[in-house]
Design a protein around this motif. Structure first.
Motif, short mmCIF file in Angstrom:
data_model
loop_
_atom_site.label_atom_id
_atom_site.label_comp_id
_atom_site.label_asym_id
_atom_site.label_seq_id
_atom_site.Cartn_x
_atom_site.Cartn_y
_atom_site.Cartn_z
N ARG A 41 0.83 -1.21 0.00
CA ARG A 41 0.00 0.00 0.00
C ARG A 41 0.87 1.26 0.00
NH1 ARG A 41 -5.08 -1.08 -0.14
NH2 ARG A 41 -5.93 -2.90 0.91
N THR A 42 1.96 1.24 0.75
CA THR A 42 2.87 2.40 0.78
C THR A 42 3.48 2.62 -0.60
OG1 THR A 42 3.37 1.97 3.11
CG2 THR A 42 4.91 3.37 1.89
N THR A 43 3.93 1.55 -1.23
CA THR A 43 4.51 1.65 -2.57
C THR A 43 3.47 2.15 -3.57
OG1 THR A 43 6.03 -0.15 -2.06
CG2 THR A 43 5.69 0.37 -4.39
N GLY A 44 2.25 1.65 -3.48
CA GLY A 44 1.18 2.11 -4.37
C GLY A 44 0.88 3.59 -4.17
N ALA A 48 1.71 6.34 -6.99
CA ALA A 48 0.66 7.16 -7.59
C ALA A 48 1.04 8.64 -7.60
CB ALA A 48 -0.65 6.96 -6.83
N ILE A 49 1.86 9.04 -6.64
CA ILE A 49 2.31 10.43 -6.60
C ILE A 49 3.42 10.69 -7.62
CG2 ILE A 49 3.52 12.12 -5.15
CD1 ILE A 49 1.91 10.97 -2.79
N VAL A 50 4.35 9.75 -7.76
CA VAL A 50 5.54 9.95 -8.59
C VAL A 50 5.30 9.64 -10.08
CG1 VAL A 50 7.90 9.14 -8.95
CG2 VAL A 50 7.08 9.58 -6.64
N LEU A 51 4.44 8.68 -10.38
CA LEU A 51 4.27 8.25 -11.78
C LEU A 51 3.90 9.37 -12.76
CD1 LEU A 51 2.67 4.73 -11.46
CD2 LEU A 51 4.75 5.31 -12.67
N PRO A 52 3.08 10.34 -12.40
CA PRO A 52 2.78 11.40 -13.38
C PRO A 52 3.99 12.16 -13.87
CG PRO A 52 1.14 11.42 -11.65
CD PRO A 52 2.21 10.45 -11.22
N LEU A 56 5.70 13.30 -18.52
CA LEU A 56 6.27 14.46 -19.22
C LEU A 56 7.26 14.11 -20.32
CD1 LEU A 56 6.68 16.93 -16.22
CD2 LEU A 56 4.95 16.96 -18.03
N PRO A 57 8.27 13.29 -20.08
CA PRO A 57 9.20 12.98 -21.17
C PRO A 57 8.51 12.29 -22.35
CG PRO A 57 10.08 12.17 -19.09
CD PRO A 57 8.71 12.67 -18.83
N VAL A 58 7.55 11.43 -22.04
CA VAL A 58 6.84 10.72 -23.12
C VAL A 58 6.00 11.71 -23.93
CG1 VAL A 58 5.15 8.92 -23.63
CG2 VAL A 58 6.82 8.55 -21.83
N ILE A 76 -0.25 4.92 -17.81
CA ILE A 76 -1.58 5.25 -17.30
C ILE A 76 -2.17 4.07 -16.55
CG2 ILE A 76 -3.96 5.76 -17.98
CD1 ILE A 76 -2.83 7.61 -20.11
N ILE A 77 -2.05 2.87 -17.10
CA ILE A 77 -2.57 1.68 -16.44
C ILE A 77 -1.83 1.45 -15.12
CG2 ILE A 77 -2.72 -0.84 -16.61
CD1 ILE A 77 -3.30 -0.40 -19.63
N LEU A 78 -0.52 1.61 -15.12
CA LEU A 78 0.26 1.45 -13.90
C LEU A 78 -0.14 2.49 -12.85
CD1 LEU A 78 2.56 -0.19 -12.61
CD2 LEU A 78 4.15 1.49 -13.56
N HIS A 79 -0.40 3.70 -13.29
CA HIS A 79 -0.82 4.77 -12.39
C HIS A 79 -2.18 4.45 -11.77
CE1 HIS A 79 -1.66 9.31 -11.74
NE2 HIS A 79 -1.20 8.74 -10.65
#
Length: 96
Positions: A41-44, A48-52, A56-58, A76-79
């Protein structure tokens, strides 16, 4: 004097019942892997905070190739998965 609960007390009882329902839905991870539920849960949550940031590079390079489009869709699916898994991160600790 009447011993009936006030409107506020009734709302508290209803919200506690709803929280119990949420715990049943969210408790699946705790039932499957109880020792790893907290770290997952902590990793998720933090994922969710870091994935966005990775969007940007993509997006800057564009989605001109199928690889870039697939990469963006995968992010997006991973997020979404990280949001689902991590949404109860702090709620679990505060309930105990």
């Amino acid at each position: 004097m009447s011993n009936q609960p006030s409107g506020h007390d009734q709302d508290t009882v209803v919200s506690r019942e709803r929280d119990g329902e949420d715990q049943d839905v969210d408790g699946t991870l705790e039932k499957i892997v109880p020792s790893l539920a907290g770290p997952i849960r902590t990793t998720g949550f933090w994922g969710a905070i870091v994935l966005p940031i990775l969007y940007l590079p993509v997006l800057i390079t564009g989605l001109s190739t199928s690889f870039e489009a697939s990469l963006f869709l995968g992010l997006i699916i991973l997020h979404l998965l990280a949001l689902y898994v991590g949404h109860a991160h702090r709620r679990r600790e505060s309930d105990q």
